[in-house]
Scaffold this motif. Structure first.
Motif, mmCIF file in Angstrom:
data_model
loop_
_atom_site.group_PDB
_atom_site.id
_atom_site.type_symbol
_atom_site.label_atom_id
_atom_site.label_comp_id
_atom_site.label_asym_id
_atom_site.label_seq_id
_atom_site.Cartn_x
_atom_site.Cartn_y
_atom_site.Cartn_z
ATOM 1 N N LEU A 129 38.068 36.291 30.459
ATOM 2 C CA LEU A 129 38.300 37.031 31.823
ATOM 3 C C LEU A 129 36.939 37.234 32.593
ATOM 4 O O LEU A 129 36.764 37.113 33.635
ATOM 5 C CB LEU A 129 38.898 38.566 31.763
ATOM 6 C CG LEU A 129 40.149 38.840 32.741
ATOM 7 C CD1 LEU A 129 41.054 37.878 32.913
ATOM 8 C CD2 LEU A 129 40.580 40.374 32.532
ATOM 9 N N ILE A 130 35.923 37.770 31.614
ATOM 10 C CA ILE A 130 34.509 37.871 32.033
ATOM 11 C C ILE A 130 34.131 36.482 32.812
ATOM 12 O O ILE A 130 33.753 36.303 33.849
ATOM 13 C CB ILE A 130 33.513 38.320 31.316
ATOM 14 C CG1 ILE A 130 34.040 39.680 30.959
ATOM 15 C CG2 ILE A 130 32.141 38.138 31.774
ATOM 16 C CD1 ILE A 130 32.818 40.044 29.788
ATOM 17 N N VAL A 133 35.328 33.425 39.960
ATOM 18 C CA VAL A 133 36.231 34.072 41.222
ATOM 19 C C VAL A 133 35.231 35.011 41.958
ATOM 20 O O VAL A 133 35.324 34.750 43.394
ATOM 21 C CB VAL A 133 37.439 35.183 40.878
ATOM 22 C CG1 VAL A 133 37.865 35.787 41.919
ATOM 23 C CG2 VAL A 133 38.168 34.172 39.901
ATOM 24 N N VAL A 134 34.139 35.539 41.630
ATOM 25 C CA VAL A 134 33.391 36.430 42.441
ATOM 26 C C VAL A 134 32.565 35.290 43.434
ATOM 27 O O VAL A 134 32.275 35.675 44.651
ATOM 28 C CB VAL A 134 32.350 37.015 41.600
ATOM 29 C CG1 VAL A 134 31.059 37.641 42.323
ATOM 30 C CG2 VAL A 134 33.149 38.355 41.056
ATOM 31 N N LEU A 154 25.866 35.869 32.340
ATOM 32 C CA LEU A 154 27.253 36.515 32.287
ATOM 33 C C LEU A 154 28.297 35.500 31.609
ATOM 34 O O LEU A 154 29.101 36.212 30.608
ATOM 35 C CB LEU A 154 27.801 37.103 33.747
ATOM 36 C CG LEU A 154 27.464 38.065 34.187
ATOM 37 C CD1 LEU A 154 27.595 38.216 35.819
ATOM 38 C CD2 LEU A 154 27.838 39.267 33.507
ATOM 39 N N ILE A 155 28.335 34.513 31.798
ATOM 40 C CA ILE A 155 29.465 33.578 31.145
ATOM 41 C C ILE A 155 29.162 33.344 29.557
ATOM 42 O O ILE A 155 29.932 33.245 29.025
ATOM 43 C CB ILE A 155 29.583 32.159 32.057
ATOM 44 C CG1 ILE A 155 28.390 31.227 31.689
ATOM 45 C CG2 ILE A 155 30.105 32.365 33.329
ATOM 46 C CD1 ILE A 155 28.620 30.029 31.779
ATOM 47 N N GLU A 156 27.806 33.303 29.311
ATOM 48 C CA GLU A 156 27.440 33.140 28.028
ATOM 49 C C GLU A 156 27.872 34.308 27.173
ATOM 50 O O GLU A 156 28.337 34.311 26.147
ATOM 51 C CB GLU A 156 26.010 33.062 27.681
ATOM 52 C CG GLU A 156 25.366 31.832 28.166
ATOM 53 C CD GLU A 156 25.612 30.792 27.166
ATOM 54 O OE1 GLU A 156 26.263 30.996 26.121
ATOM 55 O OE2 GLU A 156 24.807 29.719 27.150
ATOM 56 N N LEU A 157 27.949 35.706 27.842
ATOM 57 C CA LEU A 157 28.433 36.949 27.227
ATOM 58 C C LEU A 157 29.888 36.814 26.905
ATOM 59 O O LEU A 157 30.245 37.123 26.019
ATOM 60 C CB LEU A 157 28.056 38.121 28.226
ATOM 61 C CG LEU A 157 28.213 39.319 27.540
ATOM 62 C CD1 LEU A 157 27.260 39.642 26.514
ATOM 63 C CD2 LEU A 157 28.156 40.526 28.888
ATOM 64 N N GLY A 158 30.477 36.513 28.200
ATOM 65 C CA GLY A 158 31.934 36.183 27.921
ATOM 66 C C GLY A 158 32.304 35.111 26.877
ATOM 67 O O GLY A 158 33.060 35.649 25.800
ATOM 68 N N VAL A 159 31.439 34.300 26.733
ATOM 69 C CA VAL A 159 31.622 32.961 25.470
ATOM 70 C C VAL A 159 31.770 33.710 24.263
ATOM 71 O O VAL A 159 32.493 33.603 23.491
ATOM 72 C CB VAL A 159 30.988 31.876 25.542
ATOM 73 C CG1 VAL A 159 30.747 30.809 24.551
ATOM 74 C CG2 VAL A 159 31.370 31.127 26.887
#
Lengths: 331, 120
Positions: free
Chosen positions: A252-253, A259-260, A288-293
């Motif tokens: 979701l992150i 989306v943001v 951020l996306i690496e965190l999500g991954v």
């Protein structure tokens, strides 16, 4: 390499799994030689660690011995030989190994190599491509991992039972009591493994590393804990339902970052608009996306392992109970 | 003359070993191991295609001008993790098959299916 595989072909399953681990480690070395440090990192943690572990757990449930071969291997061998020779014939037109002017290096790679520093500002080109240029692909892959996690969950998860019988728990405790040295040593090690995972996670922009590797290493640390202290203890510390939730949160992150940036008037997953400075925006986006991954990968690996292990314990529990019944009957 | 192609031959060799395990062995777990080998051979193929002679790892640094192609690295990096997730799914299936058939041998499963069909 070839030797390892030649052995893999012929042994029984436990040895096969061990050899697969060796094979994974060897191919990781191979990737380092071929300059693919990020890939080597992933292969070392996945191929040599997690996959062997999962296979071992599966083997305890499905039986160790492979049945003696019944059908004739000659037909298979024939098919393999024909396919192989056709493939080798096909390689005759391929560019030579390491050739600089091969077609692969002509299309998008020069742009990635020469302009990623200005456009994304991350020294590790692999991370730049993964997180920025091809972020949409990566989103898809994270979704696949998530889906596979759900698949394992739906196949193996057990109906929620009341607390296990006390005597059973006591025996489990005893079994874990025996490995005192192991437990203490790894208790010391686990925080460092977790720290290393975090380092890999946040240093991924500058050196080899990133969300995928960090997630796997993080999960490996917790799996180590589980192996030494028992599933029940580990479940107390890491609540399985929270872990399942986290798997979804990571995905979701990732999607929300996309989306943001859309809401800010750019394309999906175009991070330039996340900050005033495009490069700073790219940095934030990739982080951020690496965190999500990382979160998704760690959570999915963990929940897969928890489910396998839970299933295994339930099975053993069943067979033990059956055994007791049998004994009482014979008495 | 063709020696520059040796990387592809290694890949083909590994691939065929994996393929052979998949089609010639009946044990489902062994088949999954075969698939893993097949998978790794494809990884090696991609990575070796991306390799550049005298290139270095694609992390920008002072004084280095040749880098390996980063694109295959990205693809394979994610593919490895996806691969382990799908392998786990396969193992889960094998476990469930073992539970309901009592075996993970292909011909045994087929025999039981045949029996069930004959009965019904």
């Amino acid at each position: 390499m070839v030797i390892a595989i030649a052995i893999v072909r012929t042994r029984d399953l436990l040895a096969v799994v061990m050899l697969t681990g060796i094979y994974g480690l060897l191919s990781a070395n191979f990737f380092v030689v071929l300059d693919a440090v990020d890939v080597a990192f992933t292969e070392a943690s996945v191929g040599a660690g997690i996959s062997g572990l999962l296979m071992l757990t599966a083997i305890t449930m499905t039986g160790r011995k492979e049945a003696p071969r019944r059908h004739k291997p000659f037909l298979a061998l024939f098919v393999v030989l024909v396919t192989g020779s056709m493939l080798i014939y096909g390689t005759m037109d391929m560019p030579y190994f390491g050739a600089v002017d091969a077609p692969v290096h002509q299309h998008v790679a020069p742009r990635y190599i020469h302009q990623s520093m200005e456009e994304v500002g991350v020294p590790n080109i692999v991370t730049a491509v993964l997180g920025s240029y091809r972020a949409f692909d990566t989103l898809g892959e994270v979704a696949v991992i998530f889906t596979a996690g759900i698949g394992v969950l739906s196949l193996l998860s057990l109906p929620r039972r009341r607390r296990a019988v006390k005597s059973d728990e006591a025996t489990v405790e005893q079994m874990h009591e025996r490995h005192m040295v192991l437990r203490i040593v790894s208790k010391v090690l686990i925080p460092f493994i977790l720290l290393f995972a975090l380092y890999v996670q946040f240093h991924g922009d500058f050196g080899p590393g990133g969300g995928f590797q960090a997630g796997v290493i993080f999960a490996a640390a917790i799996i180590l804990y589980t192996m030494l202290f028992g599933l029940e203890t580990a479940k107390k510390v890491f609540n399985p339902s929270i872990i399942q939730l986290l798997a979804a949160v990571g995905l979701l992150i990732y999607a929300c970052v996309g989306v943001v940036s859309m809401l800010n008037g750019a394309n999906f997953l175009d991070y330039n608009v996340l900050a005033d400075d495009p490069v700073a925006g790219q940095h934030i986006g990739i982080l951020l996306i690496e965190l999500g991954v990382g979160i998704t990968v760690a959570a999915v690996m963990l929940s897969i392992f928890f489910n396998f292990d839970g299933r295994r314990q339930a099975q053993q529990h069943c067979t033990e109970q059956k055994g007791e019944h049998d004994v009482s009957r014979t008495l | 003359m063709f020696l520059g192609l040796y990387n592809y031959w290694i890949v083909v060799l590994l691939m065929m070993i994996g393929f052979y395990i998949v089609i010639a062995h009946g044990n489902l777990i062994k088949k999954l191991v075969g698939l893993t080998i097949f998978q790794t051979s494809v990884f090696i193929f991609y990575i070796s295609v991306g390799m550049v002679e005298r290139g270095s790892a694609p992390i920008l640094a002072e004084g280095i001008s040749d880098y390996s192609n980063p694109l295959p690295h990205v693809l394979i990096l994610t593919a490895i993790v996806v691969g382990i997730a799908t392998t786990a799914l396969g193992l889960a299936l094998a476990v469930r098959i073992k539970e309901s058939y009592g075996s993970v041998e292909e011909d045994e499963i087929q025999r039981q299916d045949q029996l069930n069909e004959d009965k019904s």
